[in-house]
Design a protein around this motif. Sequence first.
Motif, PDB file in Angstrom:
ATOM      1  N   UNK A 161      43.999  36.953  53.137  1.00  0.00           N
ATOM      2  CA  UNK A 161      43.070  37.916  52.535  1.00  0.00           C
ATOM      3  C   UNK A 161      41.627  37.618  52.912  1.00  0.00           C
ATOM      4  N   UNK A 162      40.852  38.660  53.086  1.00  0.00           N
ATOM      5  CA  UNK A 162      39.470  38.494  53.540  1.00  0.00           C
ATOM      6  C   UNK A 162      38.601  37.823  52.484  1.00  0.00           C
ATOM      7  N   UNK A 168      37.675  37.200  59.530  1.00  0.00           N
ATOM      8  CA  UNK A 168      37.494  38.592  59.920  1.00  0.00           C
ATOM      9  C   UNK A 168      38.734  39.378  59.551  1.00  0.00           C
ATOM     10  N   UNK A 169      38.577  40.341  58.660  1.00  0.00           N
ATOM     11  CA  UNK A 169      39.704  41.138  58.211  1.00  0.00           C
ATOM     12  C   UNK A 169      39.966  42.323  59.122  1.00  0.00           C
ATOM     13  N   UNK A 174      47.296  36.236  43.250  1.00  0.00           N
ATOM     14  CA  UNK A 174      46.325  37.160  43.846  1.00  0.00           C
ATOM     15  C   UNK A 174      47.027  38.355  44.504  1.00  0.00           C
ATOM     16  N   UNK A 175      48.241  38.642  44.061  1.00  0.00           N
ATOM     17  CA  UNK A 175      49.011  39.712  44.685  1.00  0.00           C
ATOM     18  C   UNK A 175      48.366  41.086  44.500  1.00  0.00           C
ATOM     19  N   UNK A 176      47.754  41.348  43.342  1.00  0.00           N
ATOM     20  CA  UNK A 176      47.136  42.656  43.125  1.00  0.00           C
ATOM     21  C   UNK A 176      45.998  42.887  44.110  1.00  0.00           C
ATOM     22  N   UNK A 177      45.155  41.864  44.314  1.00  0.00           N
ATOM     23  CA  UNK A 177      44.057  41.987  45.265  1.00  0.00           C
ATOM     24  C   UNK A 177      44.589  42.158  46.688  1.00  0.00           C
ATOM     25  N   UNK A 178      45.690  41.491  46.999  1.00  0.00           N
ATOM     26  CA  UNK A 178      46.277  41.617  48.328  1.00  0.00           C
ATOM     27  C   UNK A 178      46.714  43.055  48.598  1.00  0.00           C
ATOM     28  N   UNK A 179      47.345  43.683  47.639  1.00  0.00           N
ATOM     29  CA  UNK A 179      47.780  45.069  47.823  1.00  0.00           C
ATOM     30  C   UNK A 179      46.598  46.019  47.947  1.00  0.00           C
ATOM     31  N   UNK A 180      45.543  45.763  47.214  1.00  0.00           N
ATOM     32  CA  UNK A 180      44.363  46.626  47.337  1.00  0.00           C
ATOM     33  C   UNK A 180      43.754  46.520  48.735  1.00  0.00           C
ATOM     34  N   UNK A 181      43.742  45.307  49.273  1.00  0.00           N
ATOM     35  CA  UNK A 181      43.193  45.143  50.623  1.00  0.00           C
ATOM     36  C   UNK A 181      44.086  45.808  51.662  1.00  0.00           C
TER      37      UNK A 181
END
Length: 273
Positions: free
Chosen positions: A125-126, A131-132, A162-169
């Motif tokens: 994750x960024x 660099x994402x 941090x799975x929720x943030x991963x899906x948002x990214x």
Amino acid sequence: MRMPFIALSIACLSLAGAAVSMPPPQSEPLLAAAVEVPTRSPANVARDSYRHPAETLAFFGVKPTDSVVEIWPGGGWYTEILAPYLSAGGKLTVVSPPGRPSAGINAKLDKDAPTYGKVARANFPSALGGTGVAPGTADKVLTFRNVHNWRMGYLRSDKMDYSAAAFREIYTMLKPGGVLGIEDHRLPENADNERERTSGYIKVSTIRKLAEDAGFQFAGSSEVNANPRDTHDWPEGVWTLPPSLQLGDKDREKYVAIGESDRMTLKFVKPAK
């Protein structure tokens, strides 16, 4: 000889919101040829009977002209197939954790320029740096047996989920109408949720909620990677089974006979508007 690819329509959900399981799709000739390329590792080819790569990628609808992001490829099991498949008309970006690139995938990409020379690299994750993937640039984002890692807090010293943030990214990476394809170790729905934090297994309902909370629409599931011999309750979690076999020689024949884990194969779509 495999039959030509048959396009899959997005499955409708029942009023109760139950998952719709689709029949295993047929792979189109270019994809079938990519599975047979001689540059694949013989050890990886030996696992095709458990991982069904052609049918899995066909279910996700991967096309040779797509821009595909593969998140956390590890040693590059699927990269060996995706790179030649996308080399002529598409693009493959392999995405590793910032500061923790996989030695396996880097060695593979650096060694064989004719096969992997066009493969791009990025970080995820960024939030951890690096660099994402640029927003709105991917037709497909694929991740194989990784969501449980995010749920378990892998890479974080505090083991925070941090799975929720991963899906948002991931959602931001995709173009409108783009597809997220997920394969992961399946935990039965009646199991204690806390087992998701330790066992390597994760529930279908958990992944669906993560995806739908991020804005995705559920587009169907396939049982192509299911294994009814897996009872999901092993002493070392999913790593008891092949290929990890963490118990070593203890009951090795038993676990080899069971085979690799029971896996869900899920498809989600970013709404077109």
